[in-house]
Design an enzyme around this catalytic site. Sequence first.
Site, PDB file in Angstrom:
ATOM      1  N   SER A 112      -9.747  -1.075   7.063  1.00 49.37           N
ATOM      2  CA  SER A 112      -9.159  -0.840   5.739  1.00 49.37           C
ATOM      3  C   SER A 112      -8.352  -1.991   5.171  1.00 49.37           C
ATOM      4  O   SER A 112      -7.942  -1.935   4.010  1.00 49.37           O
ATOM      5  CB  SER A 112      -8.293   0.425   5.765  1.00 49.37           C
ATOM      6  OG  SER A 112      -9.103   1.563   5.869  1.00 49.37           O
ATOM      7  N   SER A 168      -9.322   1.363   2.823  1.00 51.71           N
ATOM      8  CA  SER A 168      -8.468   2.119   1.929  1.00 51.71           C
ATOM      9  C   SER A 168      -7.324   1.294   1.313  1.00 51.71           C
ATOM     10  O   SER A 168      -6.588   1.806   0.479  1.00 51.71           O
ATOM     11  CB  SER A 168      -7.865   3.310   2.678  1.00 51.71           C
ATOM     12  OG  SER A 168      -7.067   2.856   3.771  1.00 51.71           O
ATOM     13  N   LYS A 177       0.862  -1.184   0.000  1.00 48.15           N
ATOM     14  CA  LYS A 177       0.000   0.000   0.000  1.00 48.15           C
ATOM     15  C   LYS A 177       0.894   1.228   0.000  1.00 48.15           C
ATOM     16  O   LYS A 177       1.899   1.277   0.735  1.00 48.15           O
ATOM     17  CB  LYS A 177      -0.880  -0.042   1.254  1.00 48.15           C
ATOM     18  CG  LYS A 177      -1.906   1.056   1.388  1.00 48.15           C
ATOM     19  CD  LYS A 177      -2.756   0.805   2.631  1.00 48.15           C
ATOM     20  CE  LYS A 177      -3.875   1.815   2.793  1.00 48.15           C
ATOM     21  NZ  LYS A 177      -4.728   1.492   3.965  1.00 48.15           N
TER      22      LYS A 177
END
Length: 545
Positions: A179, A155, A80
């Site tokens: 997330s 996310s 990420k």
Amino acid sequence: MTNPAWLTIAQASHLIARGALSPVELTGACLRRIEALDPQISAVVTLAGERAIEAARRAEAEIAKGRWRGPMHGIPFGLKDIYDTAGIRTAGQSRIAMDNVPAKNAAAVDRLHAAGAILLGKLTTHEFARSGPAFDLPWPPARNPWDPMRVPGGSSSGSAAAVAAGFLPAALGTDTGGSIRSPAGLCGVVGLKPSYGRVSRRGVMPNAFSLDHCGPMTWSVEDCAIVLGAIAGADPLDPSSAARPVPDYRATLFEGAKGLRVGAIRHFWELEQPASPAVREAMETAIEVLRDQGAAVEEVRLRPLADFNAVKIALGETEVYAVHQSNVVARLDEFGIDFQKRIVAACLIGTPAYIQAQRERRRMIAETMPVFERFDVLLTATGTRAARPFGAASRPAAWTEAGTTAPFNVLGLPALSLCNGFDADGLPLGMQIVGRPFDEATVLRVAHAYEAATRWQTRRPALVPGAKPAPVGPPPAQSPDSPDGSTRAFVDAMLARAGLSPSDAVRAAAYAAAPAVLEAMGSLPRDHAFSEEPAAVFGVPTAED
């Protein structure tokens, strides 16, 4: 084996260790798949292809000389784009950090490198892991590989999408309120939020310090255990890191669920956030599968979701505002509109609410621990429905929808999401398995028993090379309801006090958020004893530390 990119870590590692698969071959297969298919998915922000091939060659040479480091040696992974990577941009999907090229790796990245893993690149996220999907950022939002017209969740959106699409066998995500688990559930992969303090947060862009967790996202539960084993452990440079021994997570993985006690938190998905019929059916079937595997499943009740949500809002929104305060004041217009609308509402949360939330968090933890005297793990839905289409009305803001994932950030417990079925449109559904603090081993064991008893893992999304990206866009602009004059005056005063002059659209969003935010803050108990401590209590390090 027709395409090495579809191999799990366990499969690829076995082949690499006995010389039947080259790390260069595996890495090349992943890179070719990304090149052919990522234009449809937008899961990759920065591809480190040349570096990856060089690292794969080094891994191959080491293994050939008998210096095999373990099951991650020669295995590709992605990050990420909020994990620091030395010499590779870490932008957090934001133009605010477009020029941020770290000098050092995040601690978890160093651990993966030490295990011999190969970084393929950085993966799409929401802006600073906060608000999205957004279409006004330097990079487009990630798509769901099962249907690129639908969202992958967030996310850790690119991390889930990349694993589901077969771009790489493992990715790291972060989880502040769901997330890792939410996108894992929507994309049909395995995502684990470890116990708070189990994996170092050092070198990862903070969202909310007291709620942030770093963890793995993989195709299988065994792979999740392998990656967790590589990244877990104490870090003296992370003040939240726990000095707890790291077990061999694969040692008990195959022991099954027989004799284990499972508490089903039905009121989360049946009463408080009523789930779709497909989710409800999947949960009922999953319960029966676990019973067939010898587990005893009974209903259990925790605090209402709204209680956890109020604490999460007070802590999370306040802390993320503090992280970005200087840029929010000086460069608000440079953030995406979604981020702006979300973060300005934090101005409405006062210091007393933050401290009361910390005190209530300690109370919640104390209340929940006795539940584990009756149960080995807890079970609930990851979300209440499958992935929604892009362009559909945005889901309610965090302060108006109490999700089923945030309670376990507040409690700091290990929580894993894995696929437990598909809806009529062929979209994956997910369930969570939650354990005692630092008992990820039992969570993984139960998850593996369920996975082995079902066939969901054998289904893969079908992507066609050369297909044009599906046209998607944001939902239509909506005129939010405006509260009464006194509430608007209060919002105006708080924004002015914070030194903010947002656009009319952002100010209107703050007006609309105010009633729900104030209601949540007003719901926080104020009956704490005079000396009742908050959850965040400072301790002076000792020589032994």
